[in-house]
Design an enzyme around this catalytic site. Structure first.
Site, PDB file in Angstrom:
ATOM      1  N   GLU A 148       1.021  -1.117   0.042  1.00 10.27           N
ATOM      2  CA  GLU A 148       0.092   0.039  -0.039  1.00 10.27           C
ATOM      3  C   GLU A 148       0.805   1.198  -0.034  1.00 10.27           C
ATOM      4  O   GLU A 148       1.792   1.332   0.583  1.00 10.27           O
ATOM      5  CB  GLU A 148      -0.926  -0.092   1.215  1.00 10.27           C
ATOM      6  CG  GLU A 148      -1.597   1.110   1.616  1.00 10.27           C
ATOM      7  CD  GLU A 148      -2.156   1.361   2.915  1.00 10.27           C
ATOM      8  OE1 GLU A 148      -1.627   0.571   3.786  1.00 10.27           O
ATOM      9  OE2 GLU A 148      -3.407   1.837   3.343  1.00 10.27           O
ATOM     10  N   LYS A 203      -9.437   1.889  -1.613  1.00 10.88           N
ATOM     11  CA  LYS A 203      -9.823   1.459  -0.087  1.00 10.88           C
ATOM     12  C   LYS A 203     -11.214   1.832   0.411  1.00 10.88           C
ATOM     13  O   LYS A 203     -11.416   3.093   0.470  1.00 10.88           O
ATOM     14  CB  LYS A 203      -8.478   1.974   0.721  1.00 10.88           C
ATOM     15  CG  LYS A 203      -8.383   1.401   1.993  1.00 10.88           C
ATOM     16  CD  LYS A 203      -7.175   1.642   2.633  1.00 10.88           C
ATOM     17  CE  LYS A 203      -6.984   1.180   4.293  1.00 10.88           C
ATOM     18  NZ  LYS A 203      -5.612   1.644   4.667  1.00 10.88           N
ATOM     19  N   CYS A 222      -4.660  -3.054   2.916  1.00 10.69           N
ATOM     20  CA  CYS A 222      -4.576  -2.732   4.428  1.00 10.69           C
ATOM     21  C   CYS A 222      -5.492  -3.308   5.441  1.00 10.69           C
ATOM     22  O   CYS A 222      -5.902  -4.207   5.765  1.00 10.69           O
ATOM     23  CB  CYS A 222      -3.956  -1.349   4.602  1.00 10.69           C
ATOM     24  SG  CYS A 222      -2.997  -1.241   6.402  1.00 10.69           S
TER      25      CYS A 222
HETATM   26  N1  ING Z   1      -3.097   0.719   8.841  1.00 14.30           N
HETATM   27  C1  ING Z   1      -3.542  -0.247   9.930  1.00 14.30           C
HETATM   28  C2  ING Z   1      -4.357  -1.534   9.395  1.00 14.30           C
HETATM   29  O1  ING Z   1      -5.353  -1.619   9.348  1.00 14.30           O
HETATM   30  C3  ING Z   1      -4.176  -0.396  12.217  1.00 14.30           C
HETATM   31  C4  ING Z   1      -4.336   0.402  10.769  1.00 14.30           C
HETATM   32  C5  ING Z   1      -3.243  -0.777  12.630  1.00 14.30           C
HETATM   33  C6  ING Z   1      -5.629  -0.744  12.449  1.00 14.30           C
HETATM   34  C7  ING Z   1      -3.396  -1.548  13.761  1.00 14.30           C
HETATM   35  C8  ING Z   1      -5.674  -1.490  13.549  1.00 14.30           C
HETATM   36  C9  ING Z   1      -4.514  -1.888  14.226  1.00 14.30           C
HETATM   37  O2  ING Z   1      -3.221  -2.434   9.244  1.00 14.30           O
HETATM   38  C10 ING Z   1      -3.714   0.900   7.867  1.00 14.30           C
HETATM   39  N2  ING Z   1      -3.189   1.856   6.864  1.00 14.30           N
HETATM   40  O3  ING Z   1      -4.990   0.408   7.494  1.00 14.30           O
END
Ligand code: ING
Length: 303
Positions: A46, A126, A171
């Site tokens: 990403e 997304k 992601c």
């Molecule tokens: N990053 C993270 C993901 O969903 C996150 C945000 C991190 C959510 C840790 C929950 C826990 O992997 C992105 N860019 O979505």
């Protein structure tokens, strides 16, 4: 068997000041390595062209826009498209997309799939944007995807390419079971998912030590419960003083991890994937036509 040798091309950290051209040089090095090992598809993370800029609150929209691409391919990425076409390799990567639709500027967290002839054959924006919209100074770093991007308006769906039904997700999408189910119900056989995932999760720091577990749990469950190949590819390492998880991997429709990165740098892991293996699951334990009871889950498709 319908085989495709897939390369998960993990990227290490990208500094804020690192020009796109320098990142493309790193991506081409991985592409060359993949070609030497017979890959037909290379999957990048990403937002692969820049640092994960949603970690900062930037009041000046002009500064935010310096992280966006307004055309694709463009001067910085053309060498990547040309190299891939010369090698006859398909590839996928994510980038911040800014464009005008009906007189309005739109900004998305986007991923594309490019076939072996250098043609963009699929684009996905997304759907599940995590984080928040306003600056929250209490946080060690921000997560302003909800501020900088709009959610995608096109549903998950596959494209027929490279010998199979290939779909995209990005992601946070990988944490939602709906992502994989919608893909599978539409015939997707392989889902490509780039991610930038901080180790530290400010709202629940007690879960920081579980980030890699939750990453693989989500990818493996999605693969097994829907009979999908899943390729999860990280932007990894300490990026502008923010630690991002790695553990990029290729997951078989059985839910088994068949290839996994073991560093936090630029690293290529490869597996020879047989699209036909999806039927081991789709024609048996999760034969949707035979066993699934959608009339018994009315809330699952309720908004
Ligand atoms: N990053 C993270 C993901 O969903 C996150 C945000 C991190 C959510 C840790 C929950 C826990 O992997 C992105 N860019 O979505």
């Amino acid at each position: 068997p319908r085989n495709l040798v897939v390369g998960a091309a993990q990227l290490g950290p990208i500094a804020r000041a690192e020009p796109r051209e320098a990142v493309v040089v790193r991506m081409i090095a991985l592409l060359d390595k993949a070609a030497a090992r017979g890959c037909g598809l290379v999957v990048f993370p990403e937002l692969a062209l820049t640092t994960f800029f949603p970690r900062w609150y930037m009041p000046d929209q002009a500064e935010v826009d310096t992280f966006f691409e307004t055309e694709m391919p463009n001067a910085a990425t053309l060498p990547l498209f040309e190299r891939a076409r010369a090698l006859g390799i398909g590839f996928s990567f994510g980038f911040a997309e800014k464009l005008e639709i009906g007189g309005r500027i739109r900004r998305f967290n986007t991923a594309i799939l490019v076939d072996g002839e250098g043609q963009i054959v699929h684009r996905y924006r997304k759907i599940h944007l995590p984080g928040h919209t306003e600056n929250e100074p209490w946080r060690a770093f921000q997560h302003l995807e909800k501020r900088y991007f709009e959610p995608g308006e096109e549903v998950f769906s596959p494209v027929t390419a490279l010998g199979g039904e290939i779909g995209l997700a990005i992601c946070n999408d990988r944490r939602w079971p709906e992502t994989y189910r919608e893909h599978a119900l539409r015939g997707t056989e392989m889902v490509l998912i780039g991610y930038n995932t901080p180790v530290h999760y400010p709202l629940a720091p007690e879960h920081d030590h579980l980030q890699c577990f939750h990453n693989h749990l989500s990818l493996q469950a999605g693969a097994y419960q829907n009979g999908l190949w899943v390729v999860g590819v990280a932007k990894a390492g300490k990026e502008e003083n923010c630690d991002l998880i790695g553990q990029s991997c290729i997951v078989a429709p059985t839910g088994e991890i068949v290839a996994q990165a073991s560093t936090l740098h630029d690293e290529l892991v490869i597996h020879d994937c047989d699209f036909d293996r999806c039927t081991e699951i789709r024609a048996n334990i999760f034969d949707f036509a035979k066993h699934r009871r959608p009339e018994m889950y009315p809330l699952l498709s309720a908004p």
